[in-house]
Design an enzyme around this catalytic site. Sequence first.
Site, mmCIF file in Angstrom:
data_model
loop_
_atom_site.group_PDB
_atom_site.id
_atom_site.type_symbol
_atom_site.label_atom_id
_atom_site.label_comp_id
_atom_site.label_asym_id
_atom_site.label_seq_id
_atom_site.Cartn_x
_atom_site.Cartn_y
_atom_site.Cartn_z
ATOM 1 N N SER A 17 -21.170 32.286 -79.070
ATOM 2 C CA SER A 17 -21.637 31.573 -80.242
ATOM 3 C C SER A 17 -22.479 32.430 -81.188
ATOM 4 O O SER A 17 -22.777 32.032 -82.303
ATOM 5 C CB SER A 17 -22.477 30.369 -79.791
ATOM 6 N N SER A 77 -22.432 34.239 -74.809
ATOM 7 C CA SER A 77 -22.533 34.145 -76.266
ATOM 8 C C SER A 77 -23.129 35.354 -76.969
ATOM 9 O O SER A 77 -23.139 35.412 -78.193
ATOM 10 C CB SER A 77 -23.352 32.905 -76.651
ATOM 11 N N LYS A 121 -30.609 34.941 -84.776
ATOM 12 C CA LYS A 121 -29.683 33.808 -84.635
ATOM 13 C C LYS A 121 -30.424 32.525 -84.993
ATOM 14 O O LYS A 121 -31.583 32.336 -84.588
ATOM 15 C CB LYS A 121 -29.166 33.765 -83.201
#
Length: 489
Positions: A152, A176, A77
């Site tokens: 997210s 997330s 990420k």
Amino acid sequence: MDNLSATQLRDEIAAGRTSSLETIKAVFERIQKLEPIIGAYISTYGEKALEAATEVDRRVAAGEPVGRLAGVPVAIKDNMCTTFGTTTCASKILENFHAPYNATAVEKLIAEDAVIVGKANMDEFAMGSSTENSGLKRTVNPWDTTRVPGGSSGGPTAAVAAKLCFAALGSDTGGSIRQPASFCGVVGLKPTYGRVSRYGLVAYGSSLDQIGPITRTVEDTALMMNVIAGHDPADSTSVDEITAPVCDYLERLDEPVEDLKIATVPQFTAGAEEPVQKAISEAIEVYKKLGAKIIEVDMPHLDYAIAAYYVIATAEASSNLARYDGVHYGHRTSDPTDYIEVYSKSRAEAFGEEVKRRIMLGTYALSSGYYDAYYLKALKVRNLIRGDFTSAFEKCDCIIMPVAPTTAFKIGEKVDDPLQMYLSDIYTIAANLAGIPGISIPAGFDEKNLPIGMQILAPTFSEDKLLRIARMYEKETEWYKREPNINHE
């Protein structure tokens, strides 16, 4: 080759039955074909990945030792610092930022010979539940490209689901990792706060953020945890090995938990859509057949989790994001008239709407006259929620509930309604407030063939038991074997 799990692939490469180079070439061929549709990556590192794979193959051929993730393609990420490429947090304010060091979790992957293929898309600064808040690109759900992948960590999760990598690292501040894992039909684990180093993770909510793995199977999650878990002297919130020793999560993974007691929270989960409730009920029946005892627990303060979370998280975000000022690093406005304009225009131009919204909410909650009324009260509620979990875990080994009230929703459906978007995390937020571990595993599909995830929560530092409980269910079902049909597009 892409039908193998990360653990199986690692074993095949280590035994010399397949090569890391072949694997990486196949992954990048798939990225070239599907990335224009999925939009999972902000940046990819083909040349660097091929070099790393070649080195792994050389060492295997020479009989030299290799790491526990040797040759396995992994995504990161893009809110974790890396010395290669940019670290953008999917924000225009950091679009050209090059970190001077690697995050500890990334360093541990590299030390175990994982091959990092790219940095994945996300909601800007991890603020969002759909990855629609990315300031750089759009990511879609591999199961239905008209729907969101969740957020997210939507980019790394979509990459795992679409087989654009074999495993990924995400971050979980209020769900997330778990919520996109549910939406995309993969496994996502939020470890106990302090179990995995946060050093090098760009902060959103410092008391809530936690790095964790996103994989296709529970076994792969255990493998990734074996690599990234443990004390880090560089992170003051990392828990030492004496207080909470790290075990081999793979070693006992297939041992069932004896006298397993599972709790449900009926009054809290009743708001989920019917297909979600049905999937969770059927999953509980599977555990019953395996000999588990099911009880109900009352957790009266969970109803306040959303309110407490969005005060605490935005307050911490307001503080953490103050450093992006057009002076220290990041985007700077052109032709400012004074230093006030440097600060205000740089932030106004480069931050997205949701980030601005949360900064304003947090600044308000921390302001004079409101600190006690909002932030301090939210901290007190957090303690009550933590107490609810402590009481519940005195009666059970784990709690099972949905990950989200719905399956993946349409792109654009909630983006203009922040409150509805925030409610997407209603079942995941409490684990971050309490600091406990939680996992999402595939548990079914709705009538639109969209994945449904089941969330399992356990006491602090009991990832070993949590993974074993998740594995018990995974071995009895085959939901995790289903794949999105995106090759035809």
